[in-house]
Design a protein around this motif. Structure first.
Motif, PDB file in Angstrom:
ATOM      1  N   GLN A 163       0.790  -1.394  -0.140  1.00 12.71           N
ATOM      2  CA  GLN A 163       0.124  -0.309   0.123  1.00 12.71           C
ATOM      3  C   GLN A 163       0.423   1.168   0.218  1.00 12.71           C
ATOM      4  OE1 GLN A 163      -2.624   0.951   2.962  1.00 12.71           O
ATOM      5  NE2 GLN A 163      -4.368   1.010   1.908  1.00 12.71           N
ATOM      6  N   ASP A 164       0.687   2.192  -0.893  1.00  8.93           N
ATOM      7  CA  ASP A 164       1.607   3.033  -1.160  1.00  8.93           C
ATOM      8  C   ASP A 164       0.873   4.028   0.756  1.00  8.93           C
ATOM      9  OD1 ASP A 164       2.615   5.726  -1.967  1.00  8.93           O
ATOM     10  OD2 ASP A 164       1.767   5.929  -3.396  1.00  8.93           O
ATOM     11  N   THR A 165       1.982   5.036   0.800  1.00  8.54           N
ATOM     12  CA  THR A 165       2.570   5.539   1.538  1.00  8.54           C
ATOM     13  C   THR A 165       1.431   6.704   1.616  1.00  8.54           C
ATOM     14  OG1 THR A 165       4.260   6.158   1.628  1.00  8.54           O
ATOM     15  CG2 THR A 165       4.336   4.457   2.810  1.00  8.54           C
ATOM     16  N   GLY A 166       1.004   7.210   0.750  1.00  6.92           N
ATOM     17  CA  GLY A 166       0.633   8.528   0.960  1.00  6.92           C
ATOM     18  C   GLY A 166       0.071   9.187  -0.165  1.00  6.92           C
ATOM     19  N   ASN A 167       0.057  10.536  -0.314  1.00  4.19           N
ATOM     20  CA  ASN A 167      -1.077  10.792  -1.761  1.00  4.19           C
ATOM     21  C   ASN A 167      -0.397  12.073  -1.783  1.00  4.19           C
ATOM     22  OD1 ASN A 167      -2.513  11.863  -0.444  1.00  4.19           O
ATOM     23  ND2 ASN A 167      -4.224  10.147  -0.298  1.00  4.19           N
ATOM     24  N   LEU A 168      -1.286  12.664  -2.974  1.00  2.00           N
ATOM     25  CA  LEU A 168      -0.538  14.892  -3.175  1.00  2.00           C
ATOM     26  C   LEU A 168      -1.431  15.030  -1.537  1.00  2.00           C
ATOM     27  CD1 LEU A 168       0.465  16.438  -4.480  1.00  2.00           C
ATOM     28  CD2 LEU A 168      -1.973  16.534  -5.988  1.00  2.00           C
ATOM     29  N   GLU A 169      -2.109  14.303  -1.341  1.00  3.11           N
ATOM     30  CA  GLU A 169      -2.761  15.601  -0.290  1.00  3.11           C
ATOM     31  C   GLU A 169      -1.997  15.151   1.453  1.00  3.11           C
ATOM     32  OE1 GLU A 169      -6.399  14.994   3.171  1.00  3.11           O
ATOM     33  OE2 GLU A 169      -6.737  13.657   1.199  1.00  3.11           O
ATOM     34  N   LEU A 468      -1.096  -0.188  -3.566  1.00  4.95           N
ATOM     35  CA  LEU A 468      -2.568   0.134  -3.825  1.00  4.95           C
ATOM     36  C   LEU A 468      -2.625   1.025  -2.967  1.00  4.95           C
ATOM     37  CD1 LEU A 468      -3.867  -3.321  -1.091  1.00  4.95           C
ATOM     38  CD2 LEU A 468      -4.268  -2.718  -3.779  1.00  4.95           C
ATOM     39  N   PRO A 469      -3.550   2.280  -3.405  1.00  8.89           N
ATOM     40  CA  PRO A 469      -3.338   3.627  -3.159  1.00  8.89           C
ATOM     41  C   PRO A 469      -3.667   3.691  -1.822  1.00  8.89           C
ATOM     42  CG  PRO A 469      -5.272   3.226  -4.760  1.00  8.89           C
ATOM     43  CD  PRO A 469      -4.997   1.767  -4.093  1.00  8.89           C
ATOM     44  N   TRP A 470      -2.873   4.846  -1.425  1.00  9.17           N
ATOM     45  CA  TRP A 470      -2.923   5.546   0.195  1.00  9.17           C
ATOM     46  C   TRP A 470      -4.697   5.403   1.196  1.00  9.17           C
ATOM     47  CZ3 TRP A 470      -0.512   5.934   3.998  1.00  9.17           C
ATOM     48  CH2 TRP A 470      -1.662   6.891   5.570  1.00  9.17           C
ATOM     49  N   GLY A 471      -4.774   4.994   1.430  1.00  3.65           N
ATOM     50  CA  GLY A 471      -6.185   4.704   2.325  1.00  3.65           C
ATOM     51  C   GLY A 471      -6.972   3.219   1.994  1.00  3.65           C
ATOM     52  N   THR A 472      -6.784   2.704   1.105  1.00  2.00           N
ATOM     53  CA  THR A 472      -7.739   1.753   0.700  1.00  2.00           C
ATOM     54  C   THR A 472      -8.128   0.358   1.566  1.00  2.00           C
ATOM     55  OG1 THR A 472      -6.747   1.849  -1.107  1.00  2.00           O
ATOM     56  CG2 THR A 472      -7.676  -0.367  -1.512  1.00  2.00           C
ATOM     57  N   ALA A 473      -9.600   0.135   2.343  1.00  2.00           N
ATOM     58  CA  ALA A 473      -9.058  -0.611   3.102  1.00  2.00           C
ATOM     59  C   ALA A 473      -8.831  -2.254   2.433  1.00  2.00           C
ATOM     60  CB  ALA A 473     -10.389  -0.405   3.926  1.00  2.00           C
ATOM     61  N   ALA A 474      -7.436  -2.610   3.043  1.00  2.00           N
ATOM     62  CA  ALA A 474      -7.375  -4.120   2.418  1.00  2.00           C
ATOM     63  C   ALA A 474      -6.229  -4.964   2.497  1.00  2.00           C
ATOM     64  CB  ALA A 474      -7.249  -4.205   0.199  1.00  2.00           C
ATOM     65  N   ALA A 475      -6.108  -6.233   2.666  1.00  2.00           N
ATOM     66  CA  ALA A 475      -4.921  -6.468   3.567  1.00  2.00           C
ATOM     67  C   ALA A 475      -3.969  -6.688   2.300  1.00  2.00           C
ATOM     68  CB  ALA A 475      -5.505  -8.060   4.041  1.00  2.00           C
ATOM     69  N   VAL A 476      -2.622  -6.007   3.171  1.00  2.00           N
ATOM     70  CA  VAL A 476      -1.716  -5.849   2.220  1.00  2.00           C
ATOM     71  C   VAL A 476      -1.090  -7.102   2.389  1.00  2.00           C
ATOM     72  CG1 VAL A 476      -0.100  -4.252   1.696  1.00  2.00           C
ATOM     73  CG2 VAL A 476      -2.310  -3.067   2.087  1.00  2.00           C
ATOM     74  N   ASP A 477      -0.103  -7.721   1.488  1.00  2.00           N
ATOM     75  CA  ASP A 477       0.470  -8.610   1.806  1.00  2.00           C
ATOM     76  C   ASP A 477       1.981  -9.218   0.662  1.00  2.00           C
ATOM     77  OD1 ASP A 477       2.657 -10.108   3.209  1.00  2.00           O
ATOM     78  OD2 ASP A 477       1.583 -11.150   3.975  1.00  2.00           O
TER      79      ASP A 477
END
Length: 483
Positions: A163-169, A468-477
């Motif tokens: 998952q990305d650690t951030g975005n433009l915001e 995955l985009p920042w803030g995506t509610a998904a299991a990341v592995d």
């Protein structure tokens, strides 16, 4: 099987070491039970280099200034006398030649060597009896090979999800935080006496941060009196427990070092913080306008230009962090595909390397003095490190096994130039830091790092990677592609 100038070639992989401008003849013999024997012939020219180097060192370090002689003109007979006779002198020259030959040959011809298993098989008495600095020298080295890797599942089928650690915001928010710090630097501090500490404040504190298990022995660099603390620059999250403190008040609490703390050795450790607030300040800051930028940061044309530039640099750093996250996930999942048992000697060698590197990092960062880390270089401290880090060590050792196997299976080539120059640079850096330096070990580790980097690049280019985009509610592995 004979090889050219310190170059290993096989159907699987080629490692060419250009730095060693020295030519050795190496015969490799595969023995039962994963044992290997190398017969190394050192040319007379390299033996002569060893003699010259040994004489130079002894003139400088053993004899020193000698009345009536320039240092480079001190007679050889005087040197031999000072070191204890001809036999002792010859042994010193032989040691120099052997160290240089092992450092040149082993990183290339013993790439799958079990760490610590190498041993010169030819007896010192035999070597001494035949050694002539003007003639070639032949000796034998034996070592154990790393076990062949058995895969629990194909690493080629892995899918890595991060998952990305951030975005433009978040990049914009980080840029605005930096701007607030710049405004504080150019602003003024005002003493506060009518309230407790709040966000955006600054304070003078006495700080003692120590391991919870050893509260009387603070971490190097984290034992400070009259230390200036800014609540907006707080990587340890101390401010959360300091809010409301007034001058003269002292608080003690436990916390855990964050996983991204710059001293890797301390990450995840439970520490005890004892903080006394000495003096409290608020900030009076100037406005952030074009005039402020022109006066203090003239490399930017306007507030917009400065802010946009900070947002861009923050985004670039986020991309670097994301790549590191991908690499960590690859290591974890590729390691999980290795079903082969990990030799305990490999874990021990990996632990020694990591532990020493972490202590050296403390010195290089100015966190600790060389004499501070010397006290921690004990067998007991190393075993405690292994006990605390065993799971991670085993994972990284499985990745070591995987890397060697993948390099062979995929025919990954590594070209290295300037090895001698890099070794000399590192040697001088170690001398500057007043720490020990083993040329043979450093050279082997350098070849190893380049091979691992090449394998990691292959994995990044060939595995399926999803961000995955920042803030995506998904299991990341990292997971098999079919999952």
């Amino acid at each position: 099987m004979r090889h050219g100038p310190a170059t290993r070639r096989s159907k699987a992989t080629t490692v060419a070491v250009q730095a060693a401008k020295r030519v050795y003849e190496v015969v490799r013999e595969q023995l039962p039970k994963d044992q290997v024997k190398l017969t190394i012939t050192v040319p007379g020219s390299i033996c002569q280099e060893g003699l010259t180097e040994t004489v130079k060192i002894m003139r400088r370090d053993v004899v020193g200034p000698l009345k009536g002689f320039r240092q480079d003109k001190i007679p050889l007979s005087e040197i031999i006398s000072r070191v204890g006779g001809q036999a002792a002198f010859d042994a010193a020259v032989l040691e120099t030649v052997l160290i240089r030959a092992m450092g040149d040959v082993m990183p290339v011809h013993a790439t799958r060597m079990l760490p610590g298993s190498e041993k010169i098989a030819t007896s010192m008495a035999t070597l001494m009896a035949s050694f002539d600095p003007a003639q070639p020298l032949t000796f034998q080295v034996g070592y154990s090979r790393l076990p062949e890797v058995q895969w629990s599942e194909p690493y080629q089928d892995l899918k890595v999800v991060v998952q990305d650690t951030g975005n433009l915001e978040t990049d914009t928010a980080a840029a605005d935080d930096l701007i607030r710090q710049y405004l504080k630097q150019e602003g003024q501090k005002r003493v506060v006496a009518d309230r407790g500490l709040a966000r955006n404040d600054g304070a003078i504190i006495d700080m003692r941060i120590a391991p919870k298990r050893s509260p009387t022995a603070p971490y190097p660099g984290l034992d400070k009196d009259k230390f200036f603390f800014d609540t907006d620059q707080d990587p340890l999250g101390l401010a959360e427990n300091m809010l409301g403190m007034v001058p003269g008040e002292e608080r003690t609490w436990d916390f855990v070092f964050p996983p991204d703390w710059h001293v890797e050795l301390w990450r995840g450790q439970t520490a005890t913080a004892r903080i006394k607030l000495v003096e409290l300040f608020s900030y009076i800051t100037p406005g952030f306008d074009d005039e402020f930028v022109k006066q203090h940061y003239p490399q930017f044309e306007s507030t917009k230009d400065m802010r946009d530039s900070l947002i861009t640099s923050t985004g670039l750093q986020r991309m670097k962090d994301l790549e590191a996250q991908v690499q960590d996930a690859i290591v974890t999942q590729v390691s999980a595909c290795v079903a082969s048992p990990v030799p305990e000697s490999l874990i021990q060698a990996q632990a020694e390397k990591e532990y020493q590197a972490k202590l050296l990092d403390l010195v290089q960062r100015g966190v600790a003095r060389p004499e501070d880390i010397e006290e921690q270089l004990t067998a007991e401290a190393l075993q405690a490190f292994i006990a605390a880090e065993r799971a991670g060590l085993e994972e990284r050792c499985r990745y070591v096994l995987a890397t060697e196997a993948i390099a062979g299976e995929q025919g990954i080539d590594v070209e290295m130039e300037g090895l001698d120059e890099e070794v000399e640079r590192a040697k001088q850096e170690a001398k500057k830091d007043n720490v020990g330096f083993d040329e043979e070990v450093y050279k082997a580790e350098l070849v190893e790092k380049l091979r691992y980097a090449a394998v990691m690049q292959w994995l990044q280019n060939n595995l399926k990677i999803e961000v995955l985009p920042w803030g995506t509610a998904a299991a990341v592995d990292a997971q098999p592609a079919g999952v």
